[in-house]
Enzyme design. Structure first.
Site, PDB file in Angstrom:
ATOM      1  N   LEU A 249       0.843  -1.186   0.000  1.00  0.00           N
ATOM      2  CA  LEU A 249       0.000   0.000   0.000  1.00  0.00           C
ATOM      3  C   LEU A 249       0.881   1.239   0.000  1.00  0.00           C
ATOM      4  O   LEU A 249       1.597   1.513   0.967  1.00  0.00           O
ATOM      5  CB  LEU A 249      -0.918  -0.003   1.227  1.00  0.00           C
ATOM      6  N   ASP A 250       0.825   2.006  -1.074  1.00  0.00           N
ATOM      7  CA  ASP A 250       1.710   3.143  -1.250  1.00  0.00           C
ATOM      8  C   ASP A 250       1.377   4.273  -0.283  1.00  0.00           C
ATOM      9  O   ASP A 250       0.215   4.662  -0.133  1.00  0.00           O
ATOM     10  CB  ASP A 250       1.601   3.649  -2.693  1.00  0.00           C
ATOM     11  N   HIS A 253       0.629   7.135   4.891  1.00  0.00           N
ATOM     12  CA  HIS A 253       0.582   8.344   5.721  1.00  0.00           C
ATOM     13  C   HIS A 253      -0.174   9.468   5.019  1.00  0.00           C
ATOM     14  O   HIS A 253      -0.577  10.442   5.673  1.00  0.00           O
ATOM     15  CB  HIS A 253       2.007   8.808   6.063  1.00  0.00           C
ATOM     16  N   GLU A 287       3.503   1.165   3.133  1.00  0.00           N
ATOM     17  CA  GLU A 287       4.614   2.108   3.108  1.00  0.00           C
ATOM     18  C   GLU A 287       4.191   3.321   3.921  1.00  0.00           C
ATOM     19  O   GLU A 287       3.144   3.920   3.660  1.00  0.00           O
ATOM     20  CB  GLU A 287       4.945   2.555   1.683  1.00  0.00           C
ATOM     21  N   ASP A 312      12.134   2.403   6.273  1.00  0.00           N
ATOM     22  CA  ASP A 312      13.142   3.256   5.634  1.00  0.00           C
ATOM     23  C   ASP A 312      14.378   3.444   6.504  1.00  0.00           C
ATOM     24  O   ASP A 312      15.476   3.678   5.984  1.00  0.00           O
ATOM     25  CB  ASP A 312      12.549   4.624   5.307  1.00  0.00           C
ATOM     26  N   ASP A 313      14.211   3.362   7.824  1.00  0.00           N
ATOM     27  CA  ASP A 313      15.352   3.608   8.698  1.00  0.00           C
ATOM     28  C   ASP A 313      16.475   2.603   8.476  1.00  0.00           C
ATOM     29  O   ASP A 313      17.658   2.942   8.589  1.00  0.00           O
ATOM     30  CB  ASP A 313      14.919   3.577  10.170  1.00  0.00           C
ATOM     31  N   HIS A 316      18.230   3.819   5.352  1.00  0.00           N
ATOM     32  CA  HIS A 316      19.019   5.026   5.581  1.00  0.00           C
ATOM     33  C   HIS A 316      20.286   4.721   6.375  1.00  0.00           C
ATOM     34  O   HIS A 316      21.356   5.273   6.084  1.00  0.00           O
ATOM     35  CB  HIS A 316      18.182   6.065   6.319  1.00  0.00           C
ATOM     36  N   GLY A 386      15.467   5.694  -7.901  1.00  0.00           N
ATOM     37  CA  GLY A 386      14.852   6.501  -8.943  1.00  0.00           C
ATOM     38  C   GLY A 386      14.668   7.962  -8.604  1.00  0.00           C
ATOM     39  O   GLY A 386      14.571   8.804  -9.506  1.00  0.00           O
ATOM     40  N   ASN A 387      14.605   8.294  -7.326  1.00  0.00           N
ATOM     41  CA  ASN A 387      14.437   9.696  -6.962  1.00  0.00           C
ATOM     42  C   ASN A 387      15.767  10.426  -6.796  1.00  0.00           C
ATOM     43  O   ASN A 387      15.788  11.588  -6.391  1.00  0.00           O
ATOM     44  CB  ASN A 387      13.595   9.812  -5.683  1.00  0.00           C
TER      45      ASN A 387
END
Length: 584
Positions: A249-250, A253, A287, A312-313, A316, A386-387
């Protein structure tokens, strides 16, 4: 064709609704379902093109729940009979997320052909690699031929240039035949700007909340019940009719929902019910950038009851330590201590100060009650590659030794690991941001906005034009690379790590409390299972340039080494710079 087809549509603001299907036919209000219109049309079976006309307008609109858009997002919808497809996966009952290794891929760049059928031809590579599930980036119909898929506008219709609904079913069926589960990335927080006609039918959107994409999806305002039903129904459709095993699920938040029952909770309950009905394992992965474990807390305990969330942590922490980058959100990461915290507590920001955000961020994870397998971790993914301005992978700058060290930290972590396509052989191709908007003004705005964004960050290098077809072509995987020596060496390492993970119970143990980490300035010793002072499986990693001699009490066997110069002598492991070793 069948004798008739029933057309149904929710259009609560319309005074008259007709369907154009080999002629124009009036729909009637449906008793007991406010705002719904329906009609049975003789002769309109599988393959019939159709669209809806509201209040006698000249324009014929595609169906909000169109299952098939063969002429693109602006063309007519087409009737699709799900019962016609000959599935061969009757004995497939899914596989649990816990213990699995995921592989994220984008259909349009996974192969030069960019189709579901071409992707089937590469599934055996994934079986040989040892992964358990493919996570497919969005396939809902979007404008043009090439794009990431996050600007989809027909959420029920698989993208026709990829192969349409039959093509996607062939892909899922072929994956199941090889023992691979399929996870589909779906986007419910917004729709793309080109071809989105939902607002003509009803209050699908609201101005009550600001979003980066324009109007927010209406989840808690007037008419929201049917919008929520649209989302839940769409999710169930992919799982039921296309035999998908899980959904990613994109950006949840960005789902603005202040109702007593959040749409994510409602979705999780509906999927659990479908799983029980089908007798097949189904799961939901969110996500989120909130670092909030309530997403994966059981509904009975006041959470939303999702099965996993991206973390994500972990990315990172690994990326910053491996590359030395400290720009943007990487400024809060980079030390071996942040890797240790990520591996043992899941979130680095769990109520701590985020200098990037200028505030405290996150919430602690209950380490005793939360399985680590509920966190999907990755060294690379579509966003993090990609970003970047030029879509460069970490393999563009890191040595093979550092790539191997990062892979070991990921694949031997307590989390559910995910690879990004091509990562396993240190792909030399970039993965850029690309679009194919057919509206010239929109395409120009995207191109100029991309260049302006990175210029504002002080970027001096090339920013590929998303609308340039060459930007897409450059992003296609080169399948000759895995056979070349340097790439094959990295691929062999990934295969060995995944095989070791599968063969070793300590490495799929989902307990966060079963992971212990010691750190130095540029080294880590990670112990999975056993006690902090001995037992279990040990991963020793040297991220520095100079050799390290590290004590590993109780270790008697070297299982796997990233460098032939690794040695084990008298309870100590000798590690060259940029290397890793697995010991028992």
């Amino acid at each position: 064709m069948t004798d008739s087809h029933r057309f149904e549509v929710w259009a609560p603001l319309a005074g008259r609704v007709e369907v154009e299907a080999g002629g124009r036919h009036a729909l009637e209000p449906v008793d007991g379902r406010p705002g719904w219109w329906a009609a049975d049309v003789a002769g309109a079976g599988h393959g019939t093109d159709y669209g809806y006309v509201l209040d006698g307008a000249d324009e014929v609109l595609p169906d909000p729940r169109s299952p098939w858009q063969p002429a693109g997002v602006h063309g007519p919808s087409r009737v699709y009979d799900h019962g016609r497809f000959a599935w061969t996966d009757a004995h497939w009952h899914g596989r649990p997320l816990a213990g699995s290794v995921l592989y994220e891929l984008h259909i349009g760049t996974f192969t030069p052909e960019g189709t579901f059928d071409a992707a089937i031809g590469r599934l055996d590579h994934l079986v040989d690699l040892g992964v358990d599930a493919v996570e497919v980036m969005p396939v809902a119909s979007f404008p043009g031929r090439n794009g990431w898929g996050y600007d989809g506008v027909h959420l029920w219709a698989p993208h026709e240039p990829y192969g349409g609904p039959d093509g996607f079913k062939r892909f899922v069926d072929a994956a199941h035949a090889r023992g691979l589960a399929v996870v589909l990335d779906v986007v419910y927080n917004h729709l793309g700007p080109d071809g989105n006609r939902l607002g003509a039918f009803g209050p699908y959107f609201t101005d009550a909340y600001p979003t980066p994409w324009g109007q927010a999806v209406n989840l808690d305002r007037d008419g929201a019940d049917e919008v929520r039903a649209f989302i839940v129904g769409n999710a169930l459709m992919w799982l039921r009719d296309h035999h998908v095993d899980g959904l990613r699920l994109d950006a949840v938040h960005a789902l603005a929902d202040h109702g007593a029952v959040h749409v994510l909770e409602a979705l999780a309950a509906a999927v659990a019910g479908l799983s029980a009905h089908l007798g097949r394992t189904l799961f939901l992965i969110a996500e989120s950038d909130l670092n909030d474990p309530r997403l994966i807390t059981a509904r009975e305990a006041g959470g939303y009851g999702l099965d996993a969330q991206w973390n994500d942590d972990v990315h990172h922490a690994l990326h910053a330590a491996l590359t030395g980058e400290r720009q943007g959100y990487y400024g809060d990461f980079g030390s071996t201590a942040t890797i240790a915290k990520a591996l043992t507590e899941a979130f680095v920001h769990n109520g701590t100060m985020s200098t990037y955000r200028g505030r405290h961020h996150g919430r602690p994870v209950d380490r005793l009650r939360t399985p680590a397998s509920r966190f999907v971790a990755f060294l690379q993914d579509h966003d993090q590659v990609g970003n970047r301005a030029s879509g460069d992978r970490i393999s563009a700058t890191l040595s093979p030794g550092m790539l191997k060290a990062g892979a070991a930290l990921l694949l031997l972590s307590p989390f559910t690991p995910m690879l990004f396509m091509g990562e396993e052989w240190a792909a030399g191709t970039p993965w850029c941001y690309f679009t194919d908007h057919q509206d010239p003004a929109l395409g120009r705005a995207v191109s100029e906005g991309r260049a302006r964004e990175f210029a504002g960050h002080g970027w001096q290098g090339e920013v590929p034009d998303p609308q340039d077809p060459d930007t897409h072509r450059r992003s296609v995987l080169d399948w000759d690379e895995p056979g070349k020596p340097v790439h094959r060496d990295v691929l062999d390492w990934y295969r060995a790590l995944i095989a070791l993970r599968r063969a070793t119970p300590e490495l799929t143990d989902p307990r966060l409390t079963g992971t212990h980490v010691e750190t130095g300035d540029r080294w880590l010793v990670v112990r999975r299972g056993g006690r902090p002072d001995g037992g279990g499986v040990v991963l020793a990693v040297n991220l520095g340039d100079t050799p390290e001699l590290l004590p590993v009490p109780g270790v008697t066997e070297l299982i796997l080494a990233a460098d032939p110069l690794v040695g084990l002598v008298d309870g100590r492991v000798s590690l060259p710079g940029s290397s890793a070793a697995i010991l028992r």
